[in-house]
Design a protein around this motif. Structure first.
Motif, mmCIF file in Angstrom:
data_model
loop_
_atom_site.group_PDB
_atom_site.id
_atom_site.type_symbol
_atom_site.label_atom_id
_atom_site.label_comp_id
_atom_site.label_asym_id
_atom_site.label_seq_id
_atom_site.Cartn_x
_atom_site.Cartn_y
_atom_site.Cartn_z
ATOM 1 N N UNK A 73 0.863 -1.183 0.000
ATOM 2 C CA UNK A 73 0.000 0.000 0.000
ATOM 3 C C UNK A 73 0.894 1.224 0.000
ATOM 4 N N UNK A 74 0.672 2.107 -0.965
ATOM 5 C CA UNK A 74 1.511 3.299 -1.056
ATOM 6 C C UNK A 74 0.649 4.515 -1.377
ATOM 7 N N UNK A 75 1.131 5.675 -0.992
ATOM 8 C CA UNK A 75 0.437 6.943 -1.251
ATOM 9 C C UNK A 75 1.219 7.742 -2.277
ATOM 10 N N UNK A 76 0.487 8.250 -3.282
ATOM 11 C CA UNK A 76 1.091 9.038 -4.352
ATOM 12 C C UNK A 76 0.417 10.405 -4.384
ATOM 13 N N UNK A 77 1.186 11.459 -4.145
ATOM 14 C CA UNK A 77 0.631 12.812 -4.205
ATOM 15 C C UNK A 77 0.602 13.275 -5.654
ATOM 16 N N UNK A 78 -0.532 13.863 -6.045
ATOM 17 C CA UNK A 78 -0.755 14.211 -7.449
ATOM 18 C C UNK A 78 -0.487 15.673 -7.762
ATOM 19 N N UNK A 79 -0.380 16.505 -6.733
ATOM 20 C CA UNK A 79 -0.098 17.920 -6.933
ATOM 21 C C UNK A 79 1.050 18.327 -6.017
ATOM 22 N N UNK A 80 1.966 19.094 -6.547
ATOM 23 C CA UNK A 80 3.102 19.545 -5.767
ATOM 24 C C UNK A 80 2.636 20.468 -4.644
ATOM 25 N N UNK A 81 3.138 20.216 -3.452
ATOM 26 C CA UNK A 81 2.835 21.037 -2.280
ATOM 27 C C UNK A 81 1.352 21.055 -1.926
ATOM 28 N N UNK A 106 -3.510 21.444 -18.681
ATOM 29 C CA UNK A 106 -2.936 21.240 -17.351
ATOM 30 C C UNK A 106 -1.965 20.073 -17.290
ATOM 31 N N UNK A 107 -2.166 19.058 -18.136
ATOM 32 C CA UNK A 107 -1.383 17.829 -18.052
ATOM 33 C C UNK A 107 -0.726 17.523 -19.392
ATOM 34 N N UNK A 160 -8.820 7.596 -5.070
ATOM 35 C CA UNK A 160 -8.517 9.002 -5.314
ATOM 36 C C UNK A 160 -9.081 9.892 -4.222
ATOM 37 N N UNK A 161 -8.219 10.724 -3.655
ATOM 38 C CA UNK A 161 -8.629 11.830 -2.784
ATOM 39 C C UNK A 161 -8.444 13.108 -3.596
ATOM 40 N N UNK A 162 -9.541 13.802 -3.847
ATOM 41 C CA UNK A 162 -9.561 14.932 -4.765
ATOM 42 C C UNK A 162 -9.999 16.197 -4.029
ATOM 43 N N UNK A 167 -11.735 17.095 -12.351
ATOM 44 C CA UNK A 167 -11.549 16.279 -13.552
ATOM 45 C C UNK A 167 -10.076 16.213 -13.932
ATOM 46 N N UNK A 168 -9.375 17.305 -13.771
ATOM 47 C CA UNK A 168 -7.931 17.319 -14.045
ATOM 48 C C UNK A 168 -7.207 16.388 -13.064
ATOM 49 N N UNK A 169 -7.624 16.407 -11.797
ATOM 50 C CA UNK A 169 -6.997 15.536 -10.795
ATOM 51 C C UNK A 169 -7.275 14.063 -11.095
ATOM 52 N N UNK A 170 -8.499 13.744 -11.486
ATOM 53 C CA UNK A 170 -8.813 12.363 -11.858
ATOM 54 C C UNK A 170 -8.023 11.949 -13.094
ATOM 55 N N UNK A 171 -7.827 12.878 -14.017
ATOM 56 C CA UNK A 171 -7.022 12.601 -15.207
ATOM 57 C C UNK A 171 -5.564 12.380 -14.836
ATOM 58 N N UNK A 172 -5.072 13.144 -13.869
ATOM 59 C CA UNK A 172 -3.703 12.948 -13.384
ATOM 60 C C UNK A 172 -3.551 11.567 -12.753
ATOM 61 N N UNK A 173 -4.604 11.102 -12.071
ATOM 62 C CA UNK A 173 -4.584 9.754 -11.502
ATOM 63 C C UNK A 173 -4.499 8.706 -12.602
ATOM 64 N N UNK A 174 -5.289 8.892 -13.653
ATOM 65 C CA UNK A 174 -5.230 7.966 -14.783
ATOM 66 C C UNK A 174 -3.846 7.977 -15.423
ATOM 67 N N UNK A 175 -3.285 9.152 -15.554
ATOM 68 C CA UNK A 175 -1.947 9.275 -16.139
ATOM 69 C C UNK A 175 -0.925 8.526 -15.293
#
Length: 272
Positions: A3-11, A135-136, A67-69, A84-92
């Motif tokens: 189990x790992x956590x991945x941050x999708x936005x800097x800071x 954005x991506x 996803x935590x958005x 939607x951009x955050x969910x797209x970043x998750x898909x990416x």
């Protein structure tokens, strides 16, 4: 399992993926499921609609990502299409790391609940919005799911049956304008580019009217697009898995027929 956590936005610690990664098995490649909990775009209900959902898909051969958005409680002031951009970043992220995670990058599905169902369906229907690609940095269509599984979803801002609070939170305002309604009412945007859909709702949902799922299914039918629709007769909003794991002492949340939806969704996914 890892189990790992991945941050999708800097800071920004409010926006992240929790990955539930089964140990590799020789000569077996898994699918992926992105899980988007509900919460009316006010909070993220990951306790019932996050980890338990992820764990339910893993035995069927999936790696799972919750996803935590951006929502008003933890990351206010972030209006649509930020989510939607955050969910797209998750898909990416999932597709970028498909080999590492032992995933078939062509089999990445999304399921979501209530307002998370709205974000799930947004990803399947509005994946091509220009704002996402501004954005991506990713190839066109890279964020499009193989299929979507919106569960008792918020879909429409039609005030005759909308869960209007979700749209107020989504846009960060008290008065949702006609322009906002048009932009976020997903039944208005279904076309040949939309991802196939598996839709589930209950007929007597008192929080998110079942008409949300019905208008989404009707839009898919009008577009001549593949979908599967399940309407169960009796359970309150937020039934989640429909079993003891997510019933939290509410007998109405435990229903043997509704509890089959994960298996039904998996079987549907196999047909695509």
């Amino acid at each position: 399992m890892n189990i790992k956590r991945i941050y999708l936005e800097e800071n920004n610690e409010a926006v992240y993926l929790d990955a539930y990664l089964a140990d590799p098995i020789a000569d077996f490649t898994r699918k992926a499921i992105l899980v988007i909990p509900g919460g009316g775009y006010r909070c993220v209900c990951a306790d019932r609609e996050g980890e338990p959902i992820a764990q339910a898909f893993i035995p069927y051969g999936y790696q799972a990502f919750v996803l935590h958005y951006s929502v008003t409680d933890t990351d206010p002031g972030r209006a649509f299409p930020t989510q939607l951009i955050q969910a797209s970043a998750a898909m990416k992220h999932i597709r970028d790391h498909a080999e590492e995670y032992g995933i078939d990058s062509e089999k990445v599905f999304v399921t979501g609940f209530s307002a998370g169902g709205h974000l799930t369906a947004s990803l399947g229907i509005l994946w091509h919005l220009p704002e996402v690609y501004e954005a991506l940095d990713m190839p066109y269509g890279y964020n499009k799911p193989t299929g979507i599984m919106p569960i008792y979803p918020v879909v429409s801002a039609d005030e005759t049956f909308a869960h209007i609070g979700s749209f107020q939170n989504l846009f960060g305002c008290e008065q949702v304008t006609e322009e906002m309604k048009q932009k976020a009412s997903l039944e208005l945007h279904v076309d040949e580019k939309s991802a196939p859909a598996f839709i589930m709702h209950t007929s007597n949902d008192q929080t998110v009217n079942v008409k949300n799922s019905l208008v989404l299914a009707e839009a898919y039918a009008k577009a001549g697009h593949t979908f599967e629709l399940h309407i169960y007769p009796d359970a309150p909003h937020g039934v989640a898995l429909g079993n003891k794991i997510t019933y939290c002492g509410n007998e109405k949340y435990e229903n043997k027929e509704i509890a089959k939806w994960v298996e039904q969704a998996v079987n549907w996914a196999e047909t695509l």
